[in-house]
Write an enzyme that holds these catalytic residues in place. Sequence first.
Site, mmCIF file in Angstrom:
data_model
loop_
_atom_site.group_PDB
_atom_site.id
_atom_site.type_symbol
_atom_site.label_atom_id
_atom_site.label_comp_id
_atom_site.label_asym_id
_atom_site.label_seq_id
_atom_site.Cartn_x
_atom_site.Cartn_y
_atom_site.Cartn_z
ATOM 1 N N ASP A 99 -17.021 -3.133 -18.729
ATOM 2 C CA ASP A 99 -16.962 -4.073 -19.853
ATOM 3 C C ASP A 99 -15.648 -4.840 -19.866
ATOM 4 O O ASP A 99 -15.265 -5.411 -20.871
ATOM 5 C CB ASP A 99 -17.107 -3.312 -21.171
ATOM 6 C CG ASP A 99 -18.404 -2.535 -21.232
ATOM 7 O OD1 ASP A 99 -19.451 -3.135 -20.989
ATOM 8 O OD2 ASP A 99 -18.368 -1.326 -21.516
ATOM 9 N N SER A 137 -11.396 -8.449 -21.415
ATOM 10 C CA SER A 137 -12.150 -7.438 -22.142
ATOM 11 C C SER A 137 -13.367 -8.133 -22.698
ATOM 12 O O SER A 137 -13.250 -9.073 -23.471
ATOM 13 C CB SER A 137 -11.344 -6.837 -23.289
ATOM 14 O OG SER A 137 -12.226 -6.134 -24.134
ATOM 15 N N ARG A 138 -14.543 -7.677 -22.282
ATOM 16 C CA ARG A 138 -15.766 -8.340 -22.718
ATOM 17 C C ARG A 138 -16.077 -8.054 -24.177
ATOM 18 O O ARG A 138 -16.949 -8.668 -24.748
ATOM 19 C CB ARG A 138 -16.942 -7.864 -21.883
ATOM 20 C CG ARG A 138 -16.913 -8.407 -20.493
ATOM 21 C CD ARG A 138 -18.045 -7.809 -19.716
ATOM 22 N NE ARG A 138 -17.610 -7.550 -18.364
ATOM 23 C CZ ARG A 138 -17.978 -8.272 -17.321
ATOM 24 N NH1 ARG A 138 -18.786 -9.257 -17.472
ATOM 25 N NH2 ARG A 138 -17.534 -7.990 -16.134
ATOM 26 N N LEU A 139 -15.434 -7.046 -24.733
ATOM 27 C CA LEU A 139 -15.731 -6.718 -26.121
ATOM 28 C C LEU A 139 -14.771 -7.403 -27.062
ATOM 29 O O LEU A 139 -15.092 -7.711 -28.198
ATOM 30 C CB LEU A 139 -15.720 -5.213 -26.309
ATOM 31 C CG LEU A 139 -16.961 -4.594 -25.669
ATOM 32 C CD1 LEU A 139 -16.712 -3.199 -25.203
ATOM 33 C CD2 LEU A 139 -18.123 -4.640 -26.620
ATOM 34 N N TYR A 190 -14.020 -12.991 -29.795
ATOM 35 C CA TYR A 190 -12.887 -13.109 -28.887
ATOM 36 C C TYR A 190 -11.938 -14.177 -29.385
ATOM 37 O O TYR A 190 -10.737 -14.052 -29.314
ATOM 38 C CB TYR A 190 -13.289 -13.573 -27.483
ATOM 39 C CG TYR A 190 -14.405 -12.850 -26.798
ATOM 40 C CD1 TYR A 190 -14.127 -12.016 -25.725
ATOM 41 C CD2 TYR A 190 -15.719 -13.041 -27.175
ATOM 42 C CE1 TYR A 190 -15.139 -11.377 -25.066
ATOM 43 C CE2 TYR A 190 -16.739 -12.396 -26.505
ATOM 44 C CZ TYR A 190 -16.445 -11.566 -25.457
ATOM 45 O OH TYR A 190 -17.453 -10.942 -24.801
#
Lengths: 439, 453
Positions: free
Chosen positions: A332, A357-359, B407
Amino acid sequence: MSYIENLLDNKIDSMKKAENVYDTGKIIKVKDYIVEAKGLLNVGFFEQVNIGDKAIGYVIEILANSVIIAILKEYKKINVRDIVYGTNEEFKSYISNHYIGRIFDIFGEDKLVNKPFTDLAKIKIENPNIPFMDRTSVSRPLLTGISGIDLIFPVGKGQRQLIIGDKKTGKTQLTLDIIVNQKGKKVLCIYVAIGKTKKEVKEIYYELSKRGALEYTMILAAFNDEKPTVLSLTPYIALSIAEYYLSYKHDVLVVIDDLKRHADAYREISLISGKNPGRDAYPSDIFYTHSRMLEKGCQHKNGGSITIIPVVETKGGDITDYISTNIISITDGQIVLSSKNFNKGQKPAIDYGLSVSRLGGAVQEESMKILGAKVRRILLDYIEKREVYELANFDEMSPTLKSEMINGKRILDNLNQYKYSPKTKEEIIESFDFIKELK
Amino acid sequence: MIGKIIALSELNVKILLNSSKEVKIGDILFSSENNAFFEIAEIEGNIAIGIPFYRVTGLKRGIILSKLDTGLNIQYSDEILGKVFNSYGDLLDGQKFKKETKRTVYIDNPDLSDVNTEGEILWTGIKIIDFFAPLEKGFKMGLLGGAGVGKTVLIKELINNVYTNFGSNAVFVGIGERSREGKELYDEMKEANLLDKMTMIFGQMGENPTSRSKAIYGGLTLTEYLRDEKKQDVLLFIDNMYRYVQAKSEISTELKQMPVENGYPTTMVSDISVIEERINSNSNGTITSFQAIYVPADDMNDEAVQAIISHMDGQIVLDRKIAEKNLYPAVNVFKTRSKLIDVEKIGEKHYNLVEEVIKYLTRHEELEEIIAVLGIEELSIEDKNIFFRSRKLRNYFTQPMHVAEDYTNIKGEVVDIKDVLFDVESILEGKYDDVDESEFAYIGRYHGKEHND
């Protein structure tokens, strides 16, 4: 005498009395640690077999007239015509309540004293996949104490976050920092050493011991001189142990150091057993080998979680080679460590451009999320502009550009952190106080 | 009893048949007490080779097998909406069908006379896609990118934008990707009340290669139901097409078939063609597909990647070097293309602007190298203009996305193509030469701002 020998002796005794002997066969071919046997008519796939008192192995292929066996432990040289005994049980590893604070191997032996644990219970090497509907979203932070990670590339409980970089860029150190920072946070840590030297593992043990991290950490080791078969099964067993604790709703952190070595061990086994080589001579199922392992990482609906931090070693700073991109495509996110940054004195040597960081903010608390997004934007902007304006005269820059250069540098310096000096969330926020007035 | 196991390995089970007449390729043999299911892949005399649906730990020689009445099939009714399937057509969410109406997942591909090629333009609201690679109904759009450059985020944004405005049903086929993302997509769709308008099927990366190679067949059957029975324009999302080929290579290695380069199966190109030709629009409705294509080892020339791309009407290429600069979506505009970039399709204005922008950006790349040696002050006024306007364009083509709000902390934006054309034209004309370039990053339309001030 080791536990295994003991086991074998008991087994042989019982065999003499013809107890628990299900099936026998005879070795007809020996090729390194892959052997072929005739007989064993009733053997199952992945069944444990014993070659007299000489070796332990498991079945990797059942042919029409023979059986292919991978050897895990070889006490004495195996010869053609040796007798093989089936056990009517799939090959399993062990779990003990006393693993915490010790270094042990997949045979349930305490490596610090060379003796088996006394309360061993068997566990499967691989459990079925975590059911789709049992997963819930990864949202609780797993704080690493490293501001560059907690702010910019946060890790959540149940996340798989890769640490990747060349030799001597501080990969293992970073994982130890993360483990040490879990003190008092009710996270059980499993450090899995794959193909490390005994000296390295002992050093890791002492480092963790000195900082009180062994109260909640166990070390599962497959040393450099073990058979590739042992190296290849070890991380699955670590995750099996993690799943055991997950079923009791624990939060578990598994560090796998490292998966490149694991891939190479697996490639060796595949090529010796005669499978077709694919890209870079790795077998076609090398992706599946890692994907099903890392898919054990999850936030379970029961409240427990398994966080996995695999490590991959690269060459020449190239993270686009086959194994690295495979694993990046499973995890992830990745923390990329660069030897250039390391040599420039930046610690940890995170390459802020290549790390992901994909989260992201989903695993951060509000205050960290807002600050993190801002720090990341200003920092990446600075890193990119720094290259374009490398030769420009600082005094002739526009005031905006000037302040961008100054602030970017300041953020980068502020992210520097020496080993074993974790920062709490509050300390991180405080150290970036100056960023408030920036746009 | 139809036969018994005589040999086995992880993905290859040899079965001795009572009679070769009773079994054909695609049949499923099973032993329920061992939870073992095998699809027959090869038959030679009275020996058949089956590929197992699940792991084979514990299986032995001599296990007796029976035959299922039908081969692989999946529900074929309105009840598919709001459901999540696994590759074998079973429900993952514990729901049950009121009435089981199943159809085989394997059918013949449409003939030339069935295929419909007409479609209207479909705007996505994502600036960089609508500008450089617009698509129309019935389109096949490839989404290429190495690991971790934002493919899945882009797919999710497309689902969000296109599908919320499109009003039609959608099918999501998850092949060999993360289960976490699959589950999160499911939860998000459920939360947004979109779940009952779509159907999902997953053979994710923790599953064995048989499962990963079969998800696409079930997915296409579900899509065909919506197209042929409900007469809809269907949206099909496939994440990830490369994983299908990957699973196929794993199986063919175990079947000891001859590999070609990089261990891919000999039949790779034809396998892909069979799947891709099945994805077509007909007189009942259109299928617009977005197909994520993973690029192994960042190697665009990979044979499998090339074989899939040859079926696409357009492609969006994501680039690590651009992602590194925090420019998302990290689209490499030089490698991104669409069959719609044609004066007759999108009109002269749009077409000319694309040409002009590409010209600017190409020069910008050259200038970057010059600057690295000489510094920015040495450029001519004209080149300086190109350089700074290009940087503004580059920033302008970033976009805050709804699904990336976590994000970026910026609210997602949908932008009308007319606004994009206006803004791009204004930047090129130099209207914003005295605006700082950072003003253009992560915004929706720009000229809207001007009016508001």
